[in-house]
Design a protein around this motif. Structure first.
Motif, PDB file in Angstrom:
ATOM      1  N   ILE A  86      17.155 -10.015 -35.808  1.00 39.51           N
ATOM      2  CA  ILE A  86      16.043 -10.301 -36.769  1.00 39.51           C
ATOM      3  C   ILE A  86      16.516  -9.347 -38.184  1.00 39.51           C
ATOM      4  CG2 ILE A  86      14.291 -10.910 -35.588  1.00 39.51           C
ATOM      5  CD1 ILE A  86      13.226  -8.131 -35.752  1.00 39.51           C
ATOM      6  N   THR A  87      16.090  -9.625 -39.517  1.00 41.58           N
ATOM      7  CA  THR A  87      15.857  -8.846 -40.571  1.00 41.58           C
ATOM      8  C   THR A  87      17.161  -8.501 -41.142  1.00 41.58           C
ATOM      9  OG1 THR A  87      16.425  -6.656 -39.500  1.00 41.58           O
ATOM     10  CG2 THR A  87      13.927  -7.332 -39.672  1.00 41.58           C
ATOM     11  N   THR A  88      18.411  -8.279 -40.635  1.00 33.24           N
ATOM     12  CA  THR A  88      19.478  -8.083 -41.388  1.00 33.24           C
ATOM     13  C   THR A  88      20.585  -8.527 -40.467  1.00 33.24           C
ATOM     14  OG1 THR A  88      19.716  -5.771 -40.977  1.00 33.24           O
ATOM     15  CG2 THR A  88      18.735  -6.222 -42.999  1.00 33.24           C
ATOM     16  N   PRO A  89      21.891  -8.936 -41.114  1.00 29.61           N
ATOM     17  CA  PRO A  89      23.136  -9.115 -40.324  1.00 29.61           C
ATOM     18  C   PRO A  89      23.406  -8.031 -39.721  1.00 29.61           C
ATOM     19  CG  PRO A  89      23.362 -10.400 -42.580  1.00 29.61           C
ATOM     20  CD  PRO A  89      22.057  -9.541 -42.587  1.00 29.61           C
ATOM     21  N   PHE A  90      24.093  -8.267 -38.365  1.00 25.53           N
ATOM     22  CA  PHE A  90      24.476  -7.288 -37.546  1.00 25.53           C
ATOM     23  C   PHE A  90      25.979  -7.040 -37.294  1.00 25.53           C
ATOM     24  CE2 PHE A  90      25.023  -6.055 -33.028  1.00 25.53           C
ATOM     25  CZ  PHE A  90      25.168  -4.754 -33.380  1.00 25.53           C
ATOM     26  N   THR A  91      26.707  -6.067 -37.735  1.00 18.05           N
ATOM     27  CA  THR A  91      28.060  -5.718 -37.328  1.00 18.05           C
ATOM     28  C   THR A  91      28.251  -5.396 -35.928  1.00 18.05           C
ATOM     29  OG1 THR A  91      28.421  -5.634 -39.882  1.00 18.05           O
ATOM     30  CG2 THR A  91      30.195  -5.100 -38.382  1.00 18.05           C
ATOM     31  N   ALA A  92      28.884  -6.150 -35.043  1.00 21.32           N
ATOM     32  CA  ALA A  92      28.931  -5.675 -33.938  1.00 21.32           C
ATOM     33  C   ALA A  92      30.274  -4.724 -33.472  1.00 21.32           C
ATOM     34  CB  ALA A  92      28.707  -6.509 -32.794  1.00 21.32           C
ATOM     35  N   SER A 108       3.494   1.019  -3.545  1.00 26.89           N
ATOM     36  CA  SER A 108       4.931   1.330  -3.575  1.00 26.89           C
ATOM     37  C   SER A 108       5.484   0.009  -4.865  1.00 26.89           C
ATOM     38  CB  SER A 108       5.652   1.316  -2.554  1.00 26.89           C
ATOM     39  OG  SER A 108       7.010   1.340  -2.704  1.00 26.89           O
ATOM     40  N   PHE A 109       6.364   0.509  -5.803  1.00 27.62           N
ATOM     41  CA  PHE A 109       7.101  -0.413  -6.583  1.00 27.62           C
ATOM     42  C   PHE A 109       8.307   0.144  -6.753  1.00 27.62           C
ATOM     43  CE2 PHE A 109       8.091  -2.577 -10.306  1.00 27.62           C
ATOM     44  CZ  PHE A 109       7.448  -3.943 -10.410  1.00 27.62           C
ATOM     45  N   ASP A 110       9.182  -0.783  -6.478  1.00 30.88           N
ATOM     46  CA  ASP A 110      10.765  -0.456  -6.720  1.00 30.88           C
ATOM     47  C   ASP A 110      10.949  -1.381  -8.046  1.00 30.88           C
ATOM     48  OD1 ASP A 110      10.878   1.054  -4.716  1.00 30.88           O
ATOM     49  OD2 ASP A 110      11.444  -0.119  -3.114  1.00 30.88           O
ATOM     50  N   ARG A 111      11.548  -0.531  -9.060  1.00 32.90           N
ATOM     51  CA  ARG A 111      12.207  -1.534 -10.578  1.00 32.90           C
ATOM     52  C   ARG A 111      13.637  -1.368 -10.387  1.00 32.90           C
ATOM     53  NH1 ARG A 111      11.028   0.503 -16.814  1.00 32.90           N
ATOM     54  NH2 ARG A 111      11.221  -1.653 -17.819  1.00 32.90           N
ATOM     55  N   ARG A 112      14.285  -2.580 -10.430  1.00 32.78           N
ATOM     56  CA  ARG A 112      15.634  -2.674 -10.749  1.00 32.78           C
ATOM     57  C   ARG A 112      15.732  -3.852 -11.910  1.00 32.78           C
ATOM     58  NH1 ARG A 112      14.967   1.058  -8.082  1.00 32.78           N
ATOM     59  NH2 ARG A 112      15.803   1.826  -6.297  1.00 32.78           N
ATOM     60  N   GLU A 113      16.143  -3.487 -13.108  1.00 32.96           N
ATOM     61  CA  GLU A 113      16.139  -4.258 -14.296  1.00 32.96           C
ATOM     62  C   GLU A 113      17.241  -3.911 -15.247  1.00 32.96           C
ATOM     63  OE1 GLU A 113      12.797  -5.001 -17.847  1.00 32.96           O
ATOM     64  OE2 GLU A 113      12.138  -4.399 -15.819  1.00 32.96           O
ATOM     65  N   PHE A 114      17.737  -5.133 -15.510  1.00 27.79           N
ATOM     66  CA  PHE A 114      18.825  -5.010 -16.694  1.00 27.79           C
ATOM     67  C   PHE A 114      18.402  -5.755 -17.750  1.00 27.79           C
ATOM     68  CE2 PHE A 114      22.737  -7.253 -18.170  1.00 27.79           C
ATOM     69  CZ  PHE A 114      23.257  -6.312 -19.097  1.00 27.79           C
ATOM     70  N   ASN A 115      18.573  -5.114 -18.992  1.00 30.01           N
ATOM     71  CA  ASN A 115      18.150  -5.764 -20.371  1.00 30.01           C
ATOM     72  C   ASN A 115      19.089  -5.537 -21.304  1.00 30.01           C
ATOM     73  OD1 ASN A 115      15.345  -6.455 -19.830  1.00 30.01           O
ATOM     74  ND2 ASN A 115      15.162  -4.318 -19.512  1.00 30.01           N
ATOM     75  N   ASP A 116      19.553  -6.470 -22.174  1.00 28.95           N
ATOM     76  CA  ASP A 116      20.428  -6.574 -23.312  1.00 28.95           C
ATOM     77  C   ASP A 116      19.560  -6.423 -24.568  1.00 28.95           C
ATOM     78  OD1 ASP A 116      22.393  -7.092 -25.289  1.00 28.95           O
ATOM     79  OD2 ASP A 116      23.942  -7.595 -23.731  1.00 28.95           O
ATOM     80  N   TRP A 117      19.706  -5.127 -25.090  1.00 28.36           N
ATOM     81  CA  TRP A 117      18.960  -4.948 -26.144  1.00 28.36           C
ATOM     82  C   TRP A 117      19.598  -5.129 -27.827  1.00 28.36           C
ATOM     83  CZ3 TRP A 117      15.799   0.026 -23.956  1.00 28.36           C
ATOM     84  CH2 TRP A 117      14.851  -0.605 -22.925  1.00 28.36           C
ATOM     85  N   ASP A 118      20.621  -5.399 -27.675  1.00 25.64           N
ATOM     86  CA  ASP A 118      21.421  -5.715 -28.936  1.00 25.64           C
ATOM     87  C   ASP A 118      21.562  -7.277 -29.209  1.00 25.64           C
ATOM     88  OD1 ASP A 118      24.270  -6.650 -28.003  1.00 25.64           O
ATOM     89  OD2 ASP A 118      23.724  -4.737 -26.951  1.00 25.64           O
ATOM     90  N   ASN A 177      28.855  -5.153 -26.436  1.00 27.06           N
ATOM     91  CA  ASN A 177      28.004  -4.076 -25.341  1.00 27.06           C
ATOM     92  C   ASN A 177      27.582  -2.801 -26.146  1.00 27.06           C
ATOM     93  OD1 ASN A 177      28.674  -5.578 -23.031  1.00 27.06           O
ATOM     94  ND2 ASN A 177      30.649  -5.050 -23.291  1.00 27.06           N
ATOM     95  N   GLU A 178      26.460  -3.000 -27.004  1.00 23.19           N
ATOM     96  CA  GLU A 178      26.100  -2.139 -27.948  1.00 23.19           C
ATOM     97  C   GLU A 178      24.876  -1.429 -27.002  1.00 23.19           C
ATOM     98  OE1 GLU A 178      26.760  -1.884 -31.468  1.00 23.19           O
ATOM     99  OE2 GLU A 178      28.541  -3.343 -31.188  1.00 23.19           O
ATOM    100  N   ALA A 179      24.003  -2.093 -26.418  1.00 26.55           N
ATOM    101  CA  ALA A 179      22.925  -1.460 -25.818  1.00 26.55           C
ATOM    102  C   ALA A 179      22.461  -2.251 -24.694  1.00 26.55           C
ATOM    103  CB  ALA A 179      21.803  -1.592 -26.800  1.00 26.55           C
ATOM    104  N   SER A 203      29.062   1.330 -24.974  1.00 30.49           N
ATOM    105  CA  SER A 203      30.677   1.502 -25.253  1.00 30.49           C
ATOM    106  C   SER A 203      31.158   0.723 -26.456  1.00 30.49           C
ATOM    107  CB  SER A 203      31.286   0.797 -23.879  1.00 30.49           C
ATOM    108  OG  SER A 203      30.795  -0.487 -23.811  1.00 30.49           O
ATOM    109  N   GLU A 204      30.531  -0.172 -27.048  1.00 32.70           N
ATOM    110  CA  GLU A 204      30.841  -0.694 -28.180  1.00 32.70           C
ATOM    111  C   GLU A 204      29.843  -0.523 -29.261  1.00 32.70           C
ATOM    112  OE1 GLU A 204      33.401  -4.680 -26.460  1.00 32.70           O
ATOM    113  OE2 GLU A 204      31.397  -4.797 -27.234  1.00 32.70           O
ATOM    114  N   ALA A 205      28.953   0.546 -29.250  1.00 32.98           N
ATOM    115  CA  ALA A 205      28.241   0.953 -30.485  1.00 32.98           C
ATOM    116  C   ALA A 205      28.884   1.654 -31.123  1.00 32.98           C
ATOM    117  CB  ALA A 205      26.978   1.581 -29.785  1.00 32.98           C
ATOM    118  N   LYS A 206      28.668   1.491 -32.518  1.00 37.25           N
ATOM    119  CA  LYS A 206      29.228   2.424 -33.743  1.00 37.25           C
ATOM    120  C   LYS A 206      28.953   3.856 -33.609  1.00 37.25           C
ATOM    121  CE  LYS A 206      29.561   0.370 -37.649  1.00 37.25           C
ATOM    122  NZ  LYS A 206      29.030  -0.122 -38.905  1.00 37.25           N
TER     123      LYS A 206
END
Length: 748
Positions: free
Chosen positions: A267-273, A338-348, A353-355, A402-405
């Motif tokens: 959103i909002t602005t173009p993103f250079t990865a 008891s709660f076990d959390r295992r969760e993968f998110n891609d936030w970029d 591979n920015e976030a 690993s690929e974040a500026k």
């Protein structure tokens, strides 16, 4: 799993469905009379730890019955915000951790170690961490949502309010049923229950639920789908009544969520990865993107083409004793969760591979609560209680930058947290006259909170370990309430309350080795002033409730940012002073036997009164365009700025039923509006939106099955629940587009 659900859907055509149990009612008119047929159901609640009419409770309280949950397609806690005024439930960054806000009071935090500002209870057992509440809602009797500080009646202390989920209890007669649905994007859902006597004075109820499919998002580069659900849950309640004075209830429950994660949009602005690719702003509703590097996939133990996912497991048990002593009722509750959390998110939200973020948390809570309460109906009623809980939250998260500026590495944050909470509380109701009642409550809570072995480290390509840090925090605080209730008539109750609530502090457990980020944030306190009226008119065919409030807020907990020359990191902070004011109006009307209308509107507005903090806009503008460094960090006086929550919300429903030949037809539509709000983490506005759902159900006369059609998001409107700027990309978490499906149900 999908084959199982589709098979169940086919079987249902010949068999069954679990229709939610009807809420208890007492209209005050003889059954079968015109008044009884048209009067709005008078729902019996336990908001004050005793059974009473919701219209006789001098609190801002909204009750959603099991029927309402079914009719409005409410399947998880996030959907509650579309039926309760002044309530928002968001999962920040598309993750699996619901965040609750009542009247603008709520905590926004993607880590798992800080407790919710709104108390969440299931059958009187507290779920202190938001991530523990993400499971399915199934076989529910009702949900009670209280607005304002709580603590003199409930186990934990909160500033925002309380959401109390009451599941269906075992029945004295044999009952069984199930329901199944199938719809857009191969979404399937199944619920079932079996209830009845097992032996003399012993009854049991087994409830099951499962959900699959529904992948409505797709990858912008490959077209691969995202969003399939894969959840299953079970609950066994056993009730034993060895004597007329003794009631013992055992609750065993289990849930597993192996669903896809939620994809984000740019959103909002173009993103250079990384690699120089420029991603434009996403325009399609369903578009998203993700990626995972080989090293990160190996680190978290998944395939090199893994999607965002959840692999979460919850289990627990509780044992509740109710003993009638004659002069009082003793209630004792012991629980383990008891709660076990295992969760993968891609936030970029891109293939770069920015976030990438992988959460791993193991949460365990044990609690004991003992209460003594006076018999109901007297001039003087009282309650006294003791609460104790032990909590551990271990784990942390891995991050792929690993690929974040300016970064180019993999990080890991780990910690262990231990919390011990002890509270004593009491509440009294004293009738000064037949119409005027004085109410008072007091609570003292002692808490110790320890963060142990917090460590942020670079894993690759060049390992680097920061020093291990441990922090401690304690709290010993009073809270309480004083109020008056005045009964104008049998159908009109007015009330006014002043209450003080406190909510625990905590620790920021984000990626950082900065000492300032690790300092604990302190507890927040809120003085609430509230007045309201609950009324019924026209032989109780119309219920009209209203409330107005003013909150004096001290040390409000807020998700802020911490800037350094080389970057920005999130940090939980305290706002010295702020205020919130607002009002709510709720209407429930049955003008005809076969027509029910509900409406509610909420308004709230808040400002910072004392707040000197980073000016993110000015700081970003001063960033060096070549090096990307923040050479000038700008601070400003933020007093007078509006608090970041929606001003207005509007919710309602219309349900109408009639007869066509040998069939009963029920048509229902529910709708919700949420005003725009400012996202502090993305420094942008989340637009307002409308949501409209519709249902049509057919029931043969003198039969116990039904078939139906449902449409969610009828207008196919676009909306976002949250926004964020994590590293460079600004992203939004979208809600689903229009979906539809068919449903069949049966009950024996």
């Amino acid at each position: 799993m999908k084959r199982l659900l589709l098979g169940a859907s086919s079987a249902v055509l010949a068999l069954a469905a679990a229709l939610p149990a009807a809420a208890q009612s007492n209209t005050g008119a003889p059954s079968g009379s015109p008044s009884a047929a048209q009067a709005v159901d008078d729902i019996v609640v336990t908001a004050q730890r005793r059974q009473e009419s919701s219209q006789k409770v001098g609190l801002a309280l909204t009750v959603i019955s099991g029927d309402d949950l079914d009719n409005r397609n409410i399947g998880n806690v996030n959907d509650l915000e579309n039926s309760v005024p002044s309530l928002e439930v968001d999962s920040q960054l598309g993750g699996g951790q619901p965040q609750f806000r009542v009247r603008g009071v709520g905590l926004t935090d993607y880590a798992a170690n800080n407790t919710s500002t709104v108390g969440i209870y299931v059958d009187e057992v507290a779920y202190p961490y938001g991530v523990m509440t993400q499971g399915l809602l199934y076989d529910i009797a009702r949900i009670e949502v209280l607005r304002g500080p709580q603590g003199t009646l409930y186990g934990r202390n909160t500033t925002g309010g309380a959401v109390s989920v009451v599941t269906n209890a075992p029945t004295d007669t044999v009952q069984a049923g199930f329901s199944a649905s199938y719809g857009s994007y191969d979404a399937a859902k199944f619920e079932g229950f079996l209830s009845g006597p097992v032996a003399e004075n012993l009854t049991a109820r087994l409830s099951l639920a499962a959900e699959s499919g529904g992948a409505w998002q797709y990858h912008r580069d490959t077209g691969e789908s995202l969003g399939d659900k894969d959840t299953k849950a079970a609950r066994l309640r056993v009730n034993w009544r060895p004597t007329a004075q003794t009631d013992i209830d055992l609750n065993l429950h289990y849930s597993r969520d192996e669903s896809d994660g939620r994809g984000l949009r740019l959103i909002t602005t173009p993103f250079t990865a990384g690699g120089g690719r420029v991603y434009p702003i996403d325009t399609a509703h369903r578009i998203t993107g993700w990626g995972i590097s080989p090293y990160f996939a190996q680190l978290i133990g998944v395939s090199p083409n893994a999607k965002p996912f959840r692999d979460n497991e919850g289990k627990g048990l509780s044992l509740r004793l109710n003993q009638n002593l004659g002069w009082a009722t003793l209630t004792a509750i012991a629980s383990y969760e008891s709660f076990d959390r295992r969760e993968f998110n891609d936030w970029d939200a891109t293939a770069s591979n920015e976030a990438g973020t992988y959460f791993f948390n193991d949460i365990e809570t044990t609690s004991q609560e003992v209460r003594l309460s006076s018999p109901t109906g007297g001039r003087f009623q009282w309650l006294a209680g003791f609460y104790h809980a032990n909590e551990t939250v271990d784990g942390g998260f891995h991050s792929d930058f690993s690929e974040a500026k300016g970064l180019g590495f993999f990080m890991s944050t780990t910690y262990g947290q231990k919390v011990q909470t002890t509270g004593v509380f009491g509440n009294i109701d004293y009738k000064l006259t037949d119409r005027l009642t004085l109410i008072g409550g007091l609570r003292y809570e002692d808490e110790s909170r320890d963060l142990n072995d917090f460590k942020t480290q670079v894993l690759a390509p060049v390992p680097r370990v920061n020093a291990t840090t441990s922090k401690s925090q304690s709290m010993g605080e009073w809270s309480g309430k004083v109020g008056l209730e005045y009964t104008v008539s049998d159908d009109i109750l007015t009330y006014a309350n002043v209450s003080r609530g406190v909510k625990s502090g905590g620790f920021t457990t984000y990626n950082s080795g900065l000492p300032e980020q690790l300092d604990p944030f302190k507890f927040e306190e809120l003085i609430a002033y509230e007045a309201g009226v609950k009324s019924s008119f026209f032989d109780r065919k119309l219920q009209l409730n209203a409330a107005a409030f003013y909150y004096d807020y001290r040390d409000q907990q807020l998700q802020g940012v911490l800037y350094t020359q080389t970057g920005r990191v999130g940090r939980m902070i305290n706002v010295p002073k702020s205020h919130i004011q607002g009002a709510e109006l709720e209407l429930r009307w049955r003008p005809l036997n076969n027509l029910t209308i509900t409406q509610s509107i909420g308004y709230k507005y808040g400002e910072y009164d004392e707040f000197f903090f980073v000016n993110a806009t000015a700081t970003e503008a001063a960033k060096d365009p070549v090096t990307g460094e923040y050479n000038t960090i700008v601070y400003s006086d933020r007093a007078g700025e509006r608090l970041p929550f929606p001003k207005w919300d509007y919710k309602g429903s219309v349900a109408y039923d009639w007869q066509i030949g040998g069939w009963g037809v029920e048509a229902e539509s529910n709708y919700a509006y949420r005003d725009e709000k400012f996202s502090t983490s993305s420094n942008s506005i989340i637009a307002s939106y409308w949501l409209v759902n519709a249902n049509l159900t057919l029931r043969p006369a003198n039969a116990n099955y039904a078939v139906g059609l449902y449409v969610n998001n009828l207008t196919d409107s676009y909306s976002e629940e949250s926004r964020n700027r994590f590293i460079s990309a600004s992203t939004g978490s979208p809600n689903p587009p229009r979906t539809w499906g068919v449903r069949v149900s049966y009950r024996y």
